[in-house]
Design an enzyme around this catalytic site. Structure first.
Site, PDB file in Angstrom:
ATOM      1  N   ASP A 228       0.872  -1.171   0.000  1.00  0.00           N
ATOM      2  CA  ASP A 228       0.000   0.000   0.000  1.00  0.00           C
ATOM      3  C   ASP A 228       0.912   1.225   0.000  1.00  0.00           C
ATOM      4  OD1 ASP A 228      -1.772   2.078   0.445  1.00  0.00           O
ATOM      5  OD2 ASP A 228      -2.821   1.087   2.100  1.00  0.00           O
TER       6      ASP A 228
ATOM      7  N   SER B  40       0.905  12.399 -15.653  1.00  0.00           N
ATOM      8  CA  SER B  40      -0.136  12.329 -16.669  1.00  0.00           C
ATOM      9  C   SER B  40      -0.015  13.562 -17.546  1.00  0.00           C
ATOM     10  CB  SER B  40      -1.514  12.302 -15.994  1.00  0.00           C
ATOM     11  OG  SER B  40      -2.555  12.529 -16.931  1.00  0.00           O
TER      12      SER B  40
ATOM     13  N   TYR C 191      -7.194  15.011  -9.406  1.00  0.00           N
ATOM     14  CA  TYR C 191      -6.245  14.241 -10.220  1.00  0.00           C
ATOM     15  C   TYR C 191      -5.273  15.188 -10.910  1.00  0.00           C
ATOM     16  CZ  TYR C 191      -4.670  10.850 -13.737  1.00  0.00           C
ATOM     17  OH  TYR C 191      -3.907  10.032 -14.534  1.00  0.00           O
TER      18      TYR C 191
ATOM     19  N   LYS D  62      -1.159  15.400 -10.259  1.00  0.00           N
ATOM     20  CA  LYS D  62      -0.240  15.092 -11.356  1.00  0.00           C
ATOM     21  C   LYS D  62       0.675  16.276 -11.662  1.00  0.00           C
ATOM     22  CE  LYS D  62      -1.638  10.887 -11.852  1.00  0.00           C
ATOM     23  NZ  LYS D  62      -0.745   9.758 -11.472  1.00  0.00           N
TER      24      LYS D  62
END
Length: 282
Positions: free
Chosen positions: A57, A136, A149, A153
């Site tokens: 994890d 990303s 997100y 990123k």
């Protein structure tokens, strides 16, 4: 010797597969330990390299540090570290909760930080190695409808470039991967374990409007390993993603305007859908 987090599926699995196919030894690390073992077993059968499973994890800093050190100690070296594990969160900012933000930060940003904190001292100690962080295309441009997100990123890109500048004089390499939309199970797990949003229920539909042809994880893995071999700072793929990144650098205001147009279209379509549901028999 390589470690790949998030190695049981998607981009991570493709990276592990490509490395083993080249004869490398890979620790397939994943939150889903059983899936990691299945992937590792399959890769061992295929060869010619070797794979082992590591249940992990990435939100647990102590566990990440212990796993990375154990892999290094057992194999005597650590050449490549792919901090790749991540989740997808989608929706308008006003639809999202702090749970969305916290989960995204914990996995997508802190998970990478934990990987860096665990790997970097080991690589400095041995005097070589390459850290590859997965960000990303959303880390290079203003991607709407997934603000947590996008924010994480962007942070991973900044972390990676800053660390690259510090690490280069000391013999350690750092790269960041910024792919466009890739055809992986992540697109079907948006907001997994979190409150749903209209955007997360139509992710693939929305994605195909931005990038009609999804890139394959296997092709991306080849691009990444090619970029790593050339010590690229930022690895962007496919070609459409490189074009979008270039346009953002040249005309950032225009790209923000285009993103706003995308949001307005989404809002119109959502309003039409709600009206249809409200009609009798809808």
């Amino acid at each position: 010797m390589a470690i790949v987090t998030g190695g049981a599926s998607g981009i991570g699995r493709a990276l592990a597969t490509a490395l083993v196919r080249r004869g490398g030894t890979v620790a397939v690390a994943d939150l889903d330990g059983e899936a990691a073992e299945r992937v590792a077993e399959e890769l061992r059968r295929r060869g010619p390299g070797h794979a082992e499973a590591v249940p992990l994890d990435v939100r647990d800093a102590a566990a990440v540090a212990a796993a990375y050190r154990r892999v290094r100690d057992e194999h005597g070296r650590l050449d490549l570290v792919f901090n790749n594990a991540g989740i997808a969160v989608g929706g308008l900012v006003d639809e999202l909760t702090l749970d969305h933000w916290n989960r995204t930060i914990d996995v997508n940003l802190r998970g990478v930080v934990h990987g860096v904190q665990a790997a970097y001292p080991l690589l400095l100690d041995q005097g070589f190695g390459h850290i590859v962080n997965t960000a990303s295309l959303a880390g290079l441009l203003p991607a709407p409808l997934m603000a947590p997100y996008t924010a994480t990123k962007h942070a991973v890109v900044g972390l990676s470039l800053a660390l690259r500048a510090e690490a280069a004089p000391r013999g350690v390499r750092v790269s960041v991967v910024c792919p466009g939309f890739v055809d992986t199970p992540l697109l079907d797990r948006v907001n997994a374990g979190l409150p749903d949003t209209p955007a997360s229920r139509s992710t693939r539909q929305q994605v195909r409007r931005v990038q009609p042809r999804l890139y394959s994880a296997d092709r991306l893995a080849e691009d990444v390993l090619r970029g790593v071999a050339r010590n690229r700072a930022v690895i962007v793929a496919p070609a459409s993603a490189r074009l979008a990144a270039r346009l953002t650098r040249l005309a950032p205001a225009a790209v923000v305007t285009a993103a706003g147009i995308q949001v307005r279209r989404y809002l119109r379509e959502r309003a039409v859908a709600r009206a249809a549901e409200a009609r009798p028999g809808g």
